[in-house]
Every structure is written in C-alpha cells, then in structure tokens.
Design a protein around this motif. Structure first.
Motif, PDB file in Angstrom:
ATOM      1  N   ASN A 229       0.822  -1.209   0.000  1.00 29.93           N
ATOM      2  CA  ASN A 229       0.000   0.000   0.000  1.00 29.93           C
ATOM      3  C   ASN A 229       0.857   1.261   0.000  1.00 29.93           C
ATOM      4  O   ASN A 229       0.476   2.280  -0.598  1.00 29.93           O
ATOM      5  CB  ASN A 229      -0.938  -0.003   1.205  1.00 29.93           C
ATOM      6  CG  ASN A 229      -2.042  -1.043   1.077  1.00 29.93           C
ATOM      7  OD1 ASN A 229      -2.442  -1.406  -0.025  1.00 29.93           O
ATOM      8  ND2 ASN A 229      -2.527  -1.537   2.203  1.00 29.93           N
ATOM      9  N   MET A 230       1.994   1.222   0.666  1.00 31.08           N
ATOM     10  CA  MET A 230       2.895   2.371   0.660  1.00 31.08           C
ATOM     11  C   MET A 230       3.461   2.611  -0.735  1.00 31.08           C
ATOM     12  O   MET A 230       3.601   3.748  -1.181  1.00 31.08           O
ATOM     13  CB  MET A 230       4.020   2.162   1.669  1.00 31.08           C
ATOM     14  CG  MET A 230       3.568   2.226   3.120  1.00 31.08           C
ATOM     15  SD  MET A 230       2.997   3.876   3.599  1.00 31.08           S
ATOM     16  CE  MET A 230       4.572   4.745   3.693  1.00 31.08           C
ATOM     17  N   VAL A 231       3.786   1.522  -1.435  1.00 29.50           N
ATOM     18  CA  VAL A 231       4.265   1.652  -2.813  1.00 29.50           C
ATOM     19  C   VAL A 231       3.155   2.235  -3.694  1.00 29.50           C
ATOM     20  O   VAL A 231       3.397   3.147  -4.498  1.00 29.50           O
ATOM     21  CB  VAL A 231       4.729   0.285  -3.358  1.00 29.50           C
ATOM     22  CG1 VAL A 231       5.051   0.387  -4.859  1.00 29.50           C
ATOM     23  CG2 VAL A 231       5.947  -0.213  -2.600  1.00 29.50           C
ATOM     24  N   ALA A 232       1.945   1.726  -3.552  1.00 35.73           N
ATOM     25  CA  ALA A 232       0.819   2.220  -4.347  1.00 35.73           C
ATOM     26  C   ALA A 232       0.576   3.709  -4.106  1.00 35.73           C
ATOM     27  O   ALA A 232       0.151   4.435  -5.012  1.00 35.73           O
ATOM     28  CB  ALA A 232      -0.444   1.427  -4.017  1.00 35.73           C
ATOM     29  N   ALA A 233       0.874   4.157  -2.881  1.00 38.16           N
ATOM     30  CA  ALA A 233       0.677   5.565  -2.542  1.00 38.16           C
ATOM     31  C   ALA A 233       1.822   6.448  -3.017  1.00 38.16           C
ATOM     32  O   ALA A 233       1.801   7.663  -2.810  1.00 38.16           O
ATOM     33  CB  ALA A 233       0.502   5.715  -1.035  1.00 38.16           C
ATOM     34  N   GLY A 234       2.820   5.833  -3.658  1.00 39.69           N
ATOM     35  CA  GLY A 234       3.943   6.598  -4.173  1.00 39.69           C
ATOM     36  C   GLY A 234       5.002   6.927  -3.140  1.00 39.69           C
ATOM     37  O   GLY A 234       5.833   7.816  -3.349  1.00 39.69           O
ATOM     38  N   ALA A 235       5.007   6.184  -2.014  1.00 47.64           N
ATOM     39  CA  ALA A 235       5.945   6.480  -0.932  1.00 47.64           C
ATOM     40  C   ALA A 235       7.321   5.867  -1.149  1.00 47.64           C
ATOM     41  O   ALA A 235       8.250   6.160  -0.398  1.00 47.64           O
ATOM     42  CB  ALA A 235       5.375   5.997   0.405  1.00 47.64           C
ATOM     43  N   GLY A 236       7.462   4.990  -2.155  1.00 49.47           N
ATOM     44  CA  GLY A 236       8.765   4.385  -2.396  1.00 49.47           C
ATOM     45  C   GLY A 236       8.658   3.089  -3.168  1.00 49.47           C
ATOM     46  O   GLY A 236       7.610   2.763  -3.743  1.00 49.47           O
ATOM     47  N   LEU A 245       2.615 -11.989  -4.864  1.00 51.87           N
ATOM     48  CA  LEU A 245       2.308 -11.152  -6.028  1.00 51.87           C
ATOM     49  C   LEU A 245       1.005 -11.582  -6.706  1.00 51.87           C
ATOM     50  O   LEU A 245       0.675 -12.767  -6.731  1.00 51.87           O
ATOM     51  CB  LEU A 245       3.446 -11.235  -7.055  1.00 51.87           C
ATOM     52  CG  LEU A 245       4.856 -10.888  -6.579  1.00 51.87           C
ATOM     53  CD1 LEU A 245       5.801 -10.870  -7.766  1.00 51.87           C
ATOM     54  CD2 LEU A 245       4.890  -9.568  -5.840  1.00 51.87           C
ATOM     55  N   PRO A 246       0.272 -10.623  -7.285  1.00 50.10           N
ATOM     56  CA  PRO A 246      -0.907 -10.985  -8.080  1.00 50.10           C
ATOM     57  C   PRO A 246      -0.466 -11.564  -9.422  1.00 50.10           C
ATOM     58  O   PRO A 246       0.708 -11.501  -9.793  1.00 50.10           O
ATOM     59  CB  PRO A 246      -1.614  -9.641  -8.269  1.00 50.10           C
ATOM     60  CG  PRO A 246      -0.503  -8.637  -8.251  1.00 50.10           C
ATOM     61  CD  PRO A 246       0.494  -9.158  -7.253  1.00 50.10           C
ATOM     62  N   LYS A 247      -1.415 -12.121 -10.160  1.00 49.71           N
ATOM     63  CA  LYS A 247      -1.085 -12.679 -11.471  1.00 49.71           C
ATOM     64  C   LYS A 247      -0.751 -11.572 -12.472  1.00 49.71           C
ATOM     65  O   LYS A 247       0.042 -11.774 -13.389  1.00 49.71           O
ATOM     66  CB  LYS A 247      -2.259 -13.510 -11.991  1.00 49.71           C
ATOM     67  CG  LYS A 247      -2.539 -14.764 -11.163  1.00 49.71           C
ATOM     68  CD  LYS A 247      -3.706 -15.548 -11.743  1.00 49.71           C
ATOM     69  CE  LYS A 247      -3.988 -16.795 -10.914  1.00 49.71           C
ATOM     70  NZ  LYS A 247      -5.144 -17.558 -11.453  1.00 49.71           N
ATOM     71  N   GLU A 250       0.511  -5.401 -13.303  1.00 48.03           N
ATOM     72  CA  GLU A 250       0.090  -4.166 -12.660  1.00 48.03           C
ATOM     73  C   GLU A 250      -1.257  -4.388 -11.987  1.00 48.03           C
ATOM     74  O   GLU A 250      -2.179  -4.936 -12.588  1.00 48.03           O
ATOM     75  CB  GLU A 250      -0.039  -3.031 -13.683  1.00 48.03           C
ATOM     76  CG  GLU A 250       1.254  -2.685 -14.390  1.00 48.03           C
ATOM     77  CD  GLU A 250       1.060  -1.553 -15.397  1.00 48.03           C
ATOM     78  OE1 GLU A 250      -0.115  -1.138 -15.590  1.00 48.03           O
ATOM     79  OE2 GLU A 250       2.050  -1.103 -15.986  1.00 48.03           O
ATOM     80  N   LYS A 251      -1.353  -3.986 -10.732  1.00 51.08           N
ATOM     81  CA  LYS A 251      -2.623  -4.130 -10.023  1.00 51.08           C
ATOM     82  C   LYS A 251      -2.655  -3.192  -8.819  1.00 51.08           C
ATOM     83  O   LYS A 251      -1.674  -3.081  -8.086  1.00 51.08           O
ATOM     84  CB  LYS A 251      -2.831  -5.577  -9.548  1.00 51.08           C
ATOM     85  CG  LYS A 251      -4.200  -5.815  -8.928  1.00 51.08           C
ATOM     86  CD  LYS A 251      -4.415  -7.276  -8.570  1.00 51.08           C
ATOM     87  CE  LYS A 251      -5.819  -7.470  -7.986  1.00 51.08           C
ATOM     88  NZ  LYS A 251      -6.065  -8.893  -7.605  1.00 51.08           N
ATOM     89  N   TYR A 256       4.917  -4.704 -10.814  1.00 50.80           N
ATOM     90  CA  TYR A 256       5.909  -5.675 -10.342  1.00 50.80           C
ATOM     91  C   TYR A 256       6.897  -5.979 -11.464  1.00 50.80           C
ATOM     92  O   TYR A 256       6.503  -6.407 -12.553  1.00 50.80           O
ATOM     93  CB  TYR A 256       5.217  -6.949  -9.866  1.00 50.80           C
ATOM     94  CG  TYR A 256       4.183  -6.660  -8.795  1.00 50.80           C
ATOM     95  CD1 TYR A 256       4.556  -6.541  -7.465  1.00 50.80           C
ATOM     96  CD2 TYR A 256       2.838  -6.462  -9.127  1.00 50.80           C
ATOM     97  CE1 TYR A 256       3.615  -6.253  -6.473  1.00 50.80           C
ATOM     98  CE2 TYR A 256       1.892  -6.171  -8.158  1.00 50.80           C
ATOM     99  CZ  TYR A 256       2.287  -6.070  -6.833  1.00 50.80           C
ATOM    100  OH  TYR A 256       1.365  -5.775  -5.856  1.00 50.80           O
ATOM    101  N   VAL A 257       8.177  -5.757 -11.186  1.00 45.63           N
ATOM    102  CA  VAL A 257       9.230  -5.926 -12.183  1.00 45.63           C
ATOM    103  C   VAL A 257      10.191  -7.022 -11.726  1.00 45.63           C
ATOM    104  O   VAL A 257      10.680  -6.984 -10.584  1.00 45.63           O
ATOM    105  CB  VAL A 257      10.007  -4.602 -12.397  1.00 45.63           C
ATOM    106  CG1 VAL A 257      11.047  -4.775 -13.499  1.00 45.63           C
ATOM    107  CG2 VAL A 257       9.045  -3.466 -12.714  1.00 45.63           C
TER     108      VAL A 257
END
Length: 297
Positions: A229-236, A245-247, A250-251, A256-257
């Motif tokens: 959630n922190m990544v999704a919020a642009g925090a890092g 990981l989801p299938k 991008e989700k 995810y790289v």
C-alpha cells in the motif's frame, strides 16, 4: 501426580498468571490452582510464593518447571513414535508459518492437503521466526514452514521452494514499463522494508545493500500488505516475494518488475527437530507442498 499436573505447572510458569494459565489449559482457575497445591503436597515442596499481585516461583519450583518441560517433551516424542511408526499421513500436526509466507501459501496448499490427506488434522500457527523457533524447541509445534535463516540451522531442514523476489514500484515510476531490472539499478536508491523481527527484512535488505541501495529509516512496515500500500501511494519502492504477487504485472497502483543480476530470493524450507520420529510425514508434506507450488499436482 500425572502428566496433566505437569502441564498446569509449565503453563503457570509461562503465563505468570493463574487465570491465563488456566485458560491455556482449558480448565477453571480453581481447578488449576487446586492441582498445583495438590502437587506441592504430594512432592513435599513449595513451588510458589503465594501473592495476590503476581506469580513468583521458588528456586525449587523453577528447577522442577525445567524438569517438567523435559518430561512433557519426552511424552510428546513417545506419542509421536507410537503414532508415526506406520508413516501414514493421519492424526494431528501442529505447523508454524511466518507472516510473510502464511497468508499467501496457505490458500494455495490447504484445499489440496485436505483432499489428499483427509485423515491429517492440521493445526496452523502464525508468528515471527524467533517465536516459532522457541515453540518448536519446546515441543509445542511439530514443524515449521519458513525461510531458511541462521537460526534454523540446529534443526533438520527439507527444501520446499526457492522463492524469487520482485521489485514493486508505483505505476507512474520510471521502471514500471520494464519487463526486468538489473539489481544494480538500485544503486543510490532508497527502499521500503519490513520492521525488525521479520526475517524477510534482513534477506531483502541484504540484496538491496549489495546493490548499493539504502533503507528508508523513516518507515518500517508491519506486513507485506502495508509495504504494498505504501508503494501504491507513491511512498517508495520495495522487494516483494513471488507468492505474495498478483497474477497481473500491474494491479491496485503497483507494478511488479522481475529483478535480475542476481535474482534475489529466499529458500522456503520445512524445519523439524532432529529427533522427531515424524520425519517420513514431514518429507511427504514438504514434497506435496513443493509439487503444488511448482504446478505438478
């Protein structure tokens, strides 16, 4: 004196509270208290200094608690030997899982384990690595499924799965369009990580530090979902294990790289006490889980 009395004694030593100890043993507080008094009378030794404020063991009481733990472990081993001689997958099995594995692994394996081994009664326990190791040593758990770390070396380990870690970035991040990323690209970057006590923290940061990245000391997550959630919020950015990981690439605001050179990973193992007579069951369980994760069943 009987085995149940020793269980009461050990529970009281662990909880340092009559009510909590009684609840852990599924008896009433008067029952536990009364049995402890009877035990003292039978052996002719005062085990506790009675106080309305706290439970305080005498020196003799502490020594007998240690011996009671030994006896209970031997009784457990005796029962395991009796039930494990045929190697069948049946009866109770207490398994510990770490929080960065259990929520993602259990939904994948439990339905198939129940279908394949209907006579196997699974008791599942989730805690951080150090707590699980203590419970395994004390005989409270039969085995652990976790990432192999230095602390698990005294136990027998059966390899289950090598789990790669991927780099999680916000959707608008410069790396979001890449299919894979060289770990050296993390040089000079700051990464989000789990808090202390999670073995994945040290494992993930080890790869990041080797690449020249820094830990964001302003934030320590309590779970992988908080990190996500922190990544999704642009925090890092952060590293997340494959099973979480989801299938989709991008989700929910996260991309995810795949990480390469090297591929960061952790080794998932089944750990058990060297003297356990249930080795055949553990080996069968580990093989079944490995097959499920590698899509062979």
């Amino acid at each position: 004196m009987n085995i149940r009395d020793l269980e009461y004694l050990v529970s009281l030593a662990e909880h340092k509270h009559f009510r909590k100890a009684a609840e852990a043993c599924f008896v009433s507080q008067p029952t536990l208290s009364g049995q402890i008094r009877k035990l003292e009378e039978e052996i002719g030794t005062i085990l506790l200094e009675r106080s309305s404020r706290r439970v305080l063991f005498t020196d003799a009481g502490l020594q007998l608690v240690d011996q009671a733990k030994v006896i209970l472990r031997e009784v457990k081993t005796f029962k395991e030997m009796a039930s494990g001689q045929n190697g069948e997958m049946s009866g109770p099995m207490h398994i510990g899982f770490i929080p960065t594995l259990g929520p993602y692994l259990l939904p994948r394996i439990i339905p198939q384990l129940k279908e394949r081994y209907p006579e196997l009664e699974l008791f599942l326990h989730e805690a951080q690595t150090q707590q699980l190791i203590s419970q395994l040593e004390a005989g409270k758990l039969d085995c652990l499924i976790l990432a192999s770390v230095a602390e698990t070396e005294p136990f027998k380990e059966i390899d289950i799965y090598h789990e790669p870690l991927s780099i999680a970035v916000p959707l608008n991040h410069e790396w979001a369009k890449q299919e894979q990323l060289d770990m050296l690209e993390l040089n000079g970057k700051t990464v989000l990580a789990l808090g202390d006590g999670h073995c994945l923290r040290d494992q993930a940061l080890g790869f990041c530090f080797a690449a020249g990245a820094r830990d964001d000391e302003r934030f320590k997550a309590t779970s992988l979902e908080t990190l996500r959630n922190m990544v999704a919020a642009g925090a890092g950015i952060t590293l997340l294990p494959e099973l979480s990981l989801p299938k989709e690439k991008e989700k929910d605001g996260v991309c995810y790289v795949k990480a390469v050179n090297p591929v960061p990973s952790r080794k998932i193992v089944l750990a058990y006490r060297p003297g356990s007579p249930l080795r055949a069951r553990f080996e069968q369980l580990a093989k079944t889980i490995s097959d499920i994760l590698t899509h062979r069943t």
